[in-house]
Motif scaffolding. Structure first.
Motif, short mmCIF file in Angstrom:
data_model
loop_
_atom_site.label_atom_id
_atom_site.label_comp_id
_atom_site.label_asym_id
_atom_site.label_seq_id
_atom_site.Cartn_x
_atom_site.Cartn_y
_atom_site.Cartn_z
N TYR A 1 9.36 5.97 -2.83
CA TYR A 1 8.27 6.90 -2.53
C TYR A 1 8.69 7.88 -1.42
O TYR A 1 8.42 9.08 -1.49
N ARG B 1 2.74 0.35 -6.91
CA ARG B 1 3.31 1.59 -7.48
C ARG B 1 2.21 2.55 -7.90
O ARG B 1 2.26 3.75 -7.62
N ASP B 2 1.17 2.00 -8.55
CA ASP B 2 0.08 2.86 -9.03
C ASP B 2 -0.69 3.48 -7.87
O ASP B 2 -1.12 4.63 -7.94
N LYS C 1 1.25 6.30 -6.77
CA LYS C 1 1.34 7.32 -7.81
C LYS C 1 0.12 8.23 -7.81
O LYS C 1 0.24 9.44 -7.99
N TYR C 2 -1.06 7.65 -7.65
CA TYR C 2 -2.28 8.45 -7.73
C TYR C 2 -2.78 8.91 -6.37
O TYR C 2 -3.88 9.44 -6.25
#
Lengths: 537, 537
Positions: free
Chosen positions: A70, A116-117, A120-121
């Motif tokens: 990230y 991770r999600d 991601k958002y």
């Protein structure tokens, strides 16, 4: 029926643990191995579970792998700043990202997917093209400091359980007071959960200084007390006036000049007016770096009035305090050493990760006097060490998060000069932006002249509005331009910048630069993007 | 003269960068290599520096190596809980650990050394034998959540920059309200920086509900308002009464029974007395889990009185709220669903890393009404998404740290049942301790009967005091026992437990268990240690 690790594994007798891939700290396994590995492990397999060390280390390293990926992307201009979705979309579950909490545990594999999600958002606030807030950027040493702070997981209220952090706070506050200009860095202070709370402290302390009996008897024991702050100041002063029992009507808003700076004559007139009504002027807030215009109130002239009428002078330098680190720009806070208290948020202009805000007080003893309740269970006077290092009774909080370490570590790593360079660079960049657009076709500045801080406030005028005469129609249409561009910007995810109206002025962009990753090319990109998105409006 | 990386390296032309050992993410280099590597790198070589990615990743992995070593040791009973030093010793610089800040940057090698030293001289709050505070333990998934939160480095005030976290907060608060027992989890709430601030919210909201004009006109617009809380309640209610302008004299302390629980008849008598004096009883705080005794006030009986006299009922479940997760123990908060507001700190009994505290409010709209100031620069009504998701105007803060993610992630990983197991286990352990010492020679319980929470309060009576009759001399000598044992405990670093006096009672030990790593053997160790250190006093 609770499913614990033991039970779970026992349902799979054909997959004994020894067959699971073993990975050691010394090498990162390939992705597929890891997912396979964690599919069979649960929370209950981590430390303090017996023999949980191996899984714990693997799990944490896998998290770090997610985080470092990230971080890499955050600094990569080819990635988006955000991948925007509406609340209902995220609530419905994007590609299996389920936000709902459940009764039963999920596997560690699912937990890693959730991590991770979540990233991601989210919004990459450290991306070189994120300009949306006063706090931007991702400082690597500060981040390392936060990781350590979370691992130490302690509390600032006593020396007993946070000896190193308590001393770091003390030394750092002293250094900040020296930089403010108080002799030998004398005085007091505390780190609080943000500038609004720091400003609230200043009002509380001012009241305690002049009317200590309010602590025991309440506001009824004091005459009608009046607070003063500018129309452009931060709304936290208003929140404090409501919360602390003054009432927002007893907060008098001061007129500002075209640049958003308090007009001292207006302050004096309003002080006199309040006194004539029989009220007591208690507190003046001078802002060093307003939220929207980045204006610096003239502290010396305000201090003259405060001294004349015996009023507490607070300087809200939440945003502008960082400029004290710059030999080139600190003159903008000239007179700050005459303040009775100062708010200064290293988490804004100095790039320290959120949260990191200090309230500095010139007179020692007031913070303690104002807030101490002498809780015997926490602050035992008969401890074996010097209990004056216990800070808890100065605070309105009980438990207090360790906000100091990341800041201390950054200071060590950058030195005072490193902060200075960062601040000078940000101000140079904002001057670059100002010079780029001040005479550019399609731009109007919200106020004239070079900005005092990194705030550059401007309207973008789409070609369709350029011929329109000033008036209601133009204003109405212009008011909608910034929100439309911002919405498209967020949908495309390329950059983010704030907008707002101010007084009679319709929506305009407020560009601010505190991001150490930003360069001239990012400023150019922002302007190109505004024009690309706004050209056809 | 600022020394940046370029200048620095240029002083060592004989050591070109290419000769430095290269280490890649896929393997951890040996210790000596790392130190050598970082000796030549500075802050300015990290991202966003050009080509800074390699050093950044190396640096962060080295930090993680330090942290994972620390975590390993934290759970290892053969390590000490702390390595105690007095403030003056740490300030003088232990073995080169220099806390002073300087003008010039230090090498990344020195920064890593500083990280190691910071942990070395700190307190391992996750150690199985750390019992000193209500917040103990080191939850691995919670820790991972904090690392991610720091990396995301954003702010809760708007959906715009924290979409995922804002939704997680909303869903988690709703779940907590369901567990409290409010129909469909309706109501409102917010995460705040600790239980003291959550309790302060409750008083503010109660005032706003009954006297909304105080927001604009101040306390002068209200009659004399009276707050009630027990003698055993947390001092934050007193802090709130001082800060918010009520005055501590208008906070009436309620008598408790021998176990530290409010006597409802005393509340009713004092409410009637206040009304007879012409004052207005506004707010009652019932504590669910007092700080020292772990007592649960009888909420239903208190709620009856509050309903009868139309008084706001707040339940301070900062410490005891976690028991709502346990089917076996939640009856201790019976009646909590009748409260108007509830404080509940997941960072205490639920083992979530600091800070994580929620204020829950039954009536929707009050938080917003009480605190909103409609700052145009932050909460634009013309955004492209549903702006009711922007939470900032509900808060007394402006910026607000992301406290939700670690909690949400832990809930995912443990499930509701995982929290239940943790809580039941802690209460079982405290019952084990209680049963072990209640009749043991040399121990006296501070109150009789099995504790309601994990708080076990006791005196250790050294042999030299066992024959003494009750009286001034015994009391005076006994008062010194716990501080002496605690001091020796800290010097030896083997375990930590709190002590304090309470009312007329001289210093006693308050044992609390919230640490998931603690086992019966650790309880046994604590008792052995108290006897070892206290035997000859």
């Amino acid at each position: 029926a609770v499913m614990m690790h033991g039970d779970f594994i026992s349902q799979f007798p054909i997959l004994p643990l020894v067959l699971l891939p073993k990975v050691s700290l010394s090498k990162t396994p390939c992705k597929a191995d890891v997912d396979y590995f964690f599919f069979f492990f649960y929370f209950a397999d981590l430390l303090p579970a017996k023999n949980g060390e191996e899984q714990t280390m693997q799990f944490l390293l896998e998290v770090v792998e997610i985080l470092t990926n990230y971080i890499r992307k955050t600094f990569d201009r080819s990635t988006k700043v955000l991948d925007f979705h509406h609340p209902h979309q995220l609530l419905e579950g994007m590609e299996g990202f389920n936000l709902e909490l459940s009764d039963q545990p999920e596997s560690l594999e699912q937990i890693l997917v959730d991590c991770r999600d979540t990233l991601k958002y989210g919004v990459r606030t450290g991306h070189p093209r994120f300009f949306n807030q006063l706090s931007t950027g991702l400082d690597i040493v500060g981040l390392a400091g936060e990781w350590l702070t979370s691992t130490a997981n302690t509390n600032m209220f006593t020396y007993e359980i946070a000896p190193v952090f308590v001393l770091m706070e003390q030394l750092t506050l002293k250094k900040m007071r020296e930089i403010v200009g108080w002799p030998d860095g004398e005085g007091d202070g505390i780190f609080s959960p943000g500038g609004a709370i720091s400003n609230m402290y200043s009002v509380m302390i001012a009241r305690y200084k002049f009317f200590p009996e309010v602590k025991t008897k309440g506001m009824a024991a004091a005459p009608r007390l009046i607070l003063f702050t500018s129309e452009h100041s931060h709304y936290s002063i208003k929140k404090a006036s409501a919360a602390l029992g003054f009432g927002t009507e007893n907060l008098i808003l001061l007129k500002t000049d075209e640049r958003g700076r308090v007009i001292p004559a207006d302050l004096e007139a309003k002080v006199i007016d309040a006194k004539q009504k029989g009220f007591v002027p208690l507190f003046v807030n001078a802002t060093a770096g307003t939220t929207v215009y980045g204006a610096f109130d003239p502290i010396n002239e305000i201090a003259d009035i405060c001294e004349k009428y015996n009023i507490w002078l607070h300087v809200d330098g939440a945003w502008g305090g960082g400029l004290l680190m710059s030999r080139k720009h600190r003159h903008k806070l000239s007179g700050v050493e005459r303040a009775n208290s100062v708010t200064w948020n290293p988490h804004k202009m100095m790039g320290v990760p959120l949260q990191c805000s200090a309230i500095l007080v010139r007179e020692r003893g007031l913070l303690q006097g104002c807030n101490s309740m002498c809780a015997g269970y926490l602050f035992q006077p008969d401890k074996q060490y010097d209990v004056t290092y216990d800070t808890g009774d100065k605070a309105i909080q009980c438990g207090r998060h360790v906000d100091i370490f990341k800041f201390w570590l950054m200071w060590k790593a950058k030195g005072t000069v490193g902060f200075e360079q960062h601040i000078d660079k940000c101000l140079d960049l904002s001057a670059y932006l100002y010079n780029k657009i001040k005479n550019r076709e399609g731009y109007e500045m919200v106020f004239q002249g070079e900005p005092q801080h990194t705030n550059v406030c401007f309207w973008y005028i789409p070609p369709s509005l350029r011929g329109l005469p000033d008036g209601a129609e133009r204003r109405e249409r212009l008011h909608k331009v910034a929100p439309k561009i911002k919405a498209m910007m967020m949908e495309s995810g390329t950059t983010m910048v704030g907008y707002q109206p101010q007084g009679e002025k319709v929506n305009f962009f407020r560009m601010v630069i505190s991001n150490p990753a930003a360069t001239r090319s990012d400023i150019d990109f922002l302007i190109d993007e505004i024009e690309r998105l706004g050209n056809d409006l």
